[in-house]
Design a protein around this motif. Structure first.
Motif, PDB file in Angstrom:
ATOM      1  N   GLU A   6       0.822  -1.205   0.000  1.00 55.61           N
ATOM      2  CA  GLU A   6       0.000   0.000   0.000  1.00 55.61           C
ATOM      3  C   GLU A   6       0.858   1.258   0.000  1.00 55.61           C
ATOM      4  O   GLU A   6       0.496   2.270  -0.607  1.00 55.61           O
ATOM      5  CB  GLU A   6      -0.941  -0.024   1.202  1.00 55.61           C
ATOM      6  N   GLU A   9       1.860   1.731  -3.408  1.00 57.88           N
ATOM      7  CA  GLU A   9       0.718   2.229  -4.173  1.00 57.88           C
ATOM      8  C   GLU A   9       0.591   3.750  -4.058  1.00 57.88           C
ATOM      9  O   GLU A   9       0.309   4.431  -5.049  1.00 57.88           O
ATOM     10  CB  GLU A   9      -0.573   1.572  -3.666  1.00 57.88           C
ATOM     11  N   GLN A  10       0.779   4.274  -2.862  1.00 58.89           N
ATOM     12  CA  GLN A  10       0.687   5.728  -2.670  1.00 58.89           C
ATOM     13  C   GLN A  10       1.764   6.445  -3.471  1.00 58.89           C
ATOM     14  O   GLN A  10       1.497   7.460  -4.135  1.00 58.89           O
ATOM     15  CB  GLN A  10       0.818   6.052  -1.185  1.00 58.89           C
ATOM     16  N   PHE A  12       3.190   5.307  -6.111  1.00 60.17           N
ATOM     17  CA  PHE A  12       2.835   5.111  -7.519  1.00 60.17           C
ATOM     18  C   PHE A  12       1.802   6.153  -7.954  1.00 60.17           C
ATOM     19  O   PHE A  12       1.920   6.754  -9.017  1.00 60.17           O
ATOM     20  CB  PHE A  12       2.286   3.700  -7.719  1.00 60.17           C
ATOM     21  N   GLY A  13       0.777   6.363  -7.119  1.00 60.89           N
ATOM     22  CA  GLY A  13      -0.259   7.335  -7.458  1.00 60.89           C
ATOM     23  C   GLY A  13       0.301   8.743  -7.569  1.00 60.89           C
ATOM     24  O   GLY A  13      -0.062   9.501  -8.490  1.00 60.89           O
ATOM     25  N   THR A  14       1.193   9.117  -6.651  1.00 57.85           N
ATOM     26  CA  THR A  14       1.787  10.451  -6.680  1.00 57.85           C
ATOM     27  C   THR A  14       2.632  10.649  -7.938  1.00 57.85           C
ATOM     28  O   THR A  14       2.520  11.667  -8.638  1.00 57.85           O
ATOM     29  CB  THR A  14       2.663  10.672  -5.439  1.00 57.85           C
ATOM     30  N   THR A  16       2.598   8.915 -10.849  1.00 55.98           N
ATOM     31  CA  THR A  16       1.838   8.868 -12.107  1.00 55.98           C
ATOM     32  C   THR A  16       1.034  10.145 -12.317  1.00 55.98           C
ATOM     33  O   THR A  16       0.848  10.589 -13.460  1.00 55.98           O
ATOM     34  CB  THR A  16       0.900   7.654 -12.127  1.00 55.98           C
ATOM     35  N   ALA A  17       0.549  10.756 -11.234  1.00 55.17           N
ATOM     36  CA  ALA A  17      -0.168  12.019 -11.368  1.00 55.17           C
ATOM     37  C   ALA A  17       0.769  13.110 -11.890  1.00 55.17           C
ATOM     38  O   ALA A  17       0.403  13.900 -12.778  1.00 55.17           O
ATOM     39  CB  ALA A  17      -0.764  12.427 -10.020  1.00 55.17           C
ATOM     40  N   THR A  20       1.555  12.370 -15.591  1.00 50.56           N
ATOM     41  CA  THR A  20       0.413  12.691 -16.453  1.00 50.56           C
ATOM     42  C   THR A  20       0.338  14.186 -16.713  1.00 50.56           C
ATOM     43  O   THR A  20       0.105  14.636 -17.845  1.00 50.56           O
ATOM     44  CB  THR A  20      -0.888  12.204 -15.803  1.00 50.56           C
ATOM     45  N   ARG A  73      -4.811  -5.696  -8.711  1.00 46.23           N
ATOM     46  CA  ARG A  73      -4.422  -4.293  -8.599  1.00 46.23           C
ATOM     47  C   ARG A  73      -3.112  -4.021  -9.328  1.00 46.23           C
ATOM     48  O   ARG A  73      -2.944  -3.010 -10.020  1.00 46.23           O
ATOM     49  CB  ARG A  73      -4.310  -3.918  -7.126  1.00 46.23           C
ATOM     50  N   TYR A  77      -2.192  -1.467 -12.558  1.00 47.26           N
ATOM     51  CA  TYR A  77      -1.112  -0.482 -12.529  1.00 47.26           C
ATOM     52  C   TYR A  77      -0.183  -0.657 -13.725  1.00 47.26           C
ATOM     53  O   TYR A  77       0.317   0.322 -14.293  1.00 47.26           O
ATOM     54  CB  TYR A  77      -0.322  -0.601 -11.232  1.00 47.26           C
ATOM     55  N   GLU A  80      -1.802   0.855 -16.628  1.00 45.68           N
ATOM     56  CA  GLU A  80      -1.722   2.314 -16.525  1.00 45.68           C
ATOM     57  C   GLU A  80      -0.368   2.831 -16.975  1.00 45.68           C
ATOM     58  O   GLU A  80      -0.278   3.834 -17.697  1.00 45.68           O
ATOM     59  CB  GLU A  80      -2.001   2.747 -15.085  1.00 45.68           C
TER      60      GLU A  80
END
Length: 224
Positions: A6, A9-10, A12-14, A16-17, A20, A73, A77, A80
């Motif tokens: 997890e 994951e956090q 990864f989200g930061t 990729t944002a 993008t 999940r 990713y 993505e």
């Protein structure tokens, strides 16, 4: 293990944002500024790939009964990041209308059709390149699996050879033990035979002595 996943994951989200957002800015830039942003995005995409590798390793450590959810999940990713890489490649050859007009000047309107055609051809080339890269990654993954399988097979063969040597040594020790037991048995048999012989001699000598005493007494009494 799931808490580590997890955390990845956090991150990864930061990342990729951020990627993008920067990919969307690339077509609006030109020259050195665009080059620097492209290099920055490429570096961040490499960090995202490393995160995916870490997440993949974490999933392998998760108990089997819980692994399916995390695999799902992880798969999303990976899809993505593939989409981001595709958008990134297209953004590197794309220009906004403002930048295109700035680059082409008065000839922008007359060459727009050619530029659109060129972009379509480049996009088609990128698609083919991505297909080749995916095929290459699959081949690399298959090769890695084959190498790992070969290593496991070599380890098994090594263990079998080691076990065979242990069995052979155990058999040799067993044969040596049998030989020692046979030798001990022969020694004990010889000792028992000698004991029997000695006892027989003792009985014979005792009988002779007893007979001598009886005869002596007999002749002694007969002389009186």
């Amino acid at each position: 293990m799931s808490s580590d996943f997890e955390a990845y994951e956090q991150d990864f989200g930061t990342l990729t944002a951020e990627v993008t957002n920067k990919i969307g800015r690339i077509p609006k830039l030109s020259g050195e500024e665009k080059t620097q942003l492209v290099l920055n995005v490429d570096k961040q995409l490499e960090e995202v790939r490393e995160l995916l590798e870490q997440m993949d390793l974490e999933v392998r450590e998760i108990p089997i009964q819980s692994r399916a959810m995390f695999n799902g999940r992880l798969k999303s990713y990976k899809q993505e990041i593939e989409k981001l890489e595709k958008d990134f490649k297209r953004s590197r050859i794309a220009y906004s209308d403002e930048v295109r007009n700035e680059l082409l000047g008065d000839e922008a309107s007359s060459s727009e059709n050619q530029l659109i055609k060129l972009r379509e051809e480049r996009a088609h080339l990128l698609d083919n390149t991505e297909k080749l890269e995916r095929s290459s990654r699959r081949l690399e993954a298959g090769y890695q699996i084959a190498v790992e399988t070969e290593q496991v097979g070599q380890e098994i063969l090594s263990n079998l050879n080691s076990d065979r040597e242990k069995i052979q040594r155990a058999r040799e020790r067993l044969r040596e033990t049998d030989a020692n037991l046979g030798k001990s048995s022969r020694i004990l048999t010889g000792m028992l035979r000698r004991i029997i012989q000695n006892r027989a001699l003792v009985f014979i000598l005792g009988a002779i002595i007893l007979l001598t005493i009886i005869l002596a007494i007999y002749f002694n009494l007969r002389g009186h």
